[in-house]
Scaffold this motif. Structure first.
Motif, PDB file in Angstrom:
ATOM      1  N   ARG A  65       0.810  -1.232   0.000  1.00 28.46           N
ATOM      2  CA  ARG A  65       0.000   0.000   0.000  1.00 28.46           C
ATOM      3  C   ARG A  65       0.836   1.272   0.000  1.00 28.46           C
ATOM      4  N   LEU A  66       2.149   1.122   0.129  1.00 32.43           N
ATOM      5  CA  LEU A  66       3.004   2.308   0.211  1.00 32.43           C
ATOM      6  C   LEU A  66       2.986   3.124  -1.074  1.00 32.43           C
ATOM      7  N   CYS A  67       2.638   2.477  -2.187  1.00 24.09           N
ATOM      8  CA  CYS A  67       2.619   3.200  -3.469  1.00 24.09           C
ATOM      9  C   CYS A  67       1.530   4.275  -3.491  1.00 24.09           C
ATOM     10  N   LYS A  68       0.627   4.266  -2.492  1.00 18.95           N
ATOM     11  CA  LYS A  68      -0.400   5.314  -2.426  1.00 18.95           C
ATOM     12  C   LYS A  68       0.172   6.627  -1.891  1.00 18.95           C
ATOM     13  N   LEU A  69       1.349   6.553  -1.277  1.00 19.49           N
ATOM     14  CA  LEU A  69       1.946   7.756  -0.684  1.00 19.49           C
ATOM     15  C   LEU A  69       2.664   8.580  -1.732  1.00 19.49           C
ATOM     16  N   GLN A  70       2.844   9.858  -1.406  1.00 17.43           N
ATOM     17  CA  GLN A  70       3.623  10.738  -2.282  1.00 17.43           C
ATOM     18  C   GLN A  70       4.573  11.558  -1.443  1.00 17.43           C
ATOM     19  N   ASN A  71       5.752  11.800  -1.964  1.00 24.18           N
ATOM     20  CA  ASN A  71       6.743  12.636  -1.289  1.00 24.18           C
ATOM     21  C   ASN A  71       6.867  12.278   0.191  1.00 24.18           C
ATOM     22  N   ALA A 179       3.900  17.523   1.071  1.00 21.82           N
ATOM     23  CA  ALA A 179       3.395  16.154   0.941  1.00 21.82           C
ATOM     24  C   ALA A 179       2.021  16.019   1.588  1.00 21.82           C
ATOM     25  N   PRO A 180       1.131  15.224   0.986  1.00 20.24           N
ATOM     26  CA  PRO A 180      -0.164  15.009   1.609  1.00 20.24           C
ATOM     27  C   PRO A 180      -0.045  14.060   2.803  1.00 20.24           C
ATOM     28  N   ALA A 181      -1.000  14.129   3.732  1.00 19.34           N
ATOM     29  CA  ALA A 181      -0.969  13.221   4.877  1.00 19.34           C
ATOM     30  C   ALA A 181      -1.257  11.799   4.397  1.00 19.34           C
ATOM     31  N   PRO A 182      -0.473  10.814   4.858  1.00 20.65           N
ATOM     32  CA  PRO A 182      -0.731   9.449   4.420  1.00 20.65           C
ATOM     33  C   PRO A 182      -2.043   8.895   4.984  1.00 20.65           C
ATOM     34  N   THR A 183      -2.774   8.155   4.163  1.00 17.07           N
ATOM     35  CA  THR A 183      -4.004   7.521   4.647  1.00 17.07           C
ATOM     36  C   THR A 183      -3.903   6.035   4.364  1.00 17.07           C
ATOM     37  N   LEU A 184      -3.197   5.341   5.213  1.00 14.69           N
ATOM     38  CA  LEU A 184      -2.986   3.902   5.017  1.00 14.69           C
ATOM     39  C   LEU A 184      -3.517   3.139   6.197  1.00 14.69           C
ATOM     40  N   THR A 185      -3.587   1.821   6.038  1.00 18.61           N
ATOM     41  CA  THR A 185      -3.983   0.951   7.138  1.00 18.61           C
ATOM     42  C   THR A 185      -3.356  -0.413   6.918  1.00 18.61           C
TER      43      THR A 185
END
Ligand code: S3P
Length: 189
Positions: A65-71, A179-185
């Motif tokens: 799911r890390l590919c959803k993150l940016q910068n 960078a946007p705030a990450p939204t992962l789980t």
């Protein structure tokens, strides 16, 4: 572009990652800390209660799911890239940087820190040097598949960060952006 930091325990991934995030104005996500905050308990507790295999499942799920993150600067647990499929998942998420620390530097730092479950397990089975040397030997070929390899021995943290930024920029990876705030789980889909 994300920068993913891989390497053995105590090779400085988290500290270097924090410094990099600050210098580049990137977000920061440490995979161990993320899993701990999602589950509300320490990595050590996850190992002793649910077992290592469960922890590795969480790591792999997160890696995918890390590919959803940016910068974002993403230091990873030392065993995360070792689980089959995870190095590919990390490469899909960003530029993978191996912080290559010396055996002696690793041992010196681990001797001062008994919180890590892999260290405690190793100590039960034999001595720390043998355990670390064996694990390092097994893991090195995988860490070395990273996009960038940065040796850390004898270098200050700021020199290591400078080297990562310069070499990543040469590869067209590092741009300073908000960078946007990450939204992962790590919960199941
Ligand atoms: C591990 C490394 C640890 C943590 C867990 C397992 C390993 O992270 O993920 O204890 O297998 O090498 P650090 O590399 O941040 O210590």
């Amino acid at each position: 572009m994300n920068l993913v930091l891989v390497g053995f325990m105590a090779s400085g991934k988290t500290a270097v990652g924090r410094r990099l995030a600050k210098r580049l104005g990137y977000a920061f996500l440490d995979t161990d800390t993320f899993i701990e905050s999602e589950l509300g308990c320490t990595v050590s507790d996850i190992f002793s209660i649910q077992g290592e295999a469960y922890f590795r499942t969480l790591e792999s799920r997160l890696a995918g799911r890390l590919c959803k993150l940016q910068n974002t600067i993403i230091p990873t647990g030392g065993g995360l890239p070792i689980t089959p499929g995870n190095m590919e998942r990390l490469k899909a998420a960003g530029r993978v940087v191996f912080l290559k620390a010396d055996l002696e530097d690793i041992l010196e730092r681990l001797q001062r820190d008994s919180r890590r479950p892999m260290v405690r397990q190793g100590l039960k089975q034999g001595n720390l040097r043998e355990t670390v040397a064996r694990l390092l030997g097994e893991r090195l070929p995988i860490y070395e598949q990273s996009d960038l390899i940065v040796e850390t021995h004898g270098k200050s943290m700021s020199r290591v960060c400078g080297e990562i930024i310069r070499r990543a920029a040469e590869q067209g990876a590092a741009e300073t952006k908000n960078a946007p705030a990450p939204t992962l789980t790590v919960s199941p889909d």
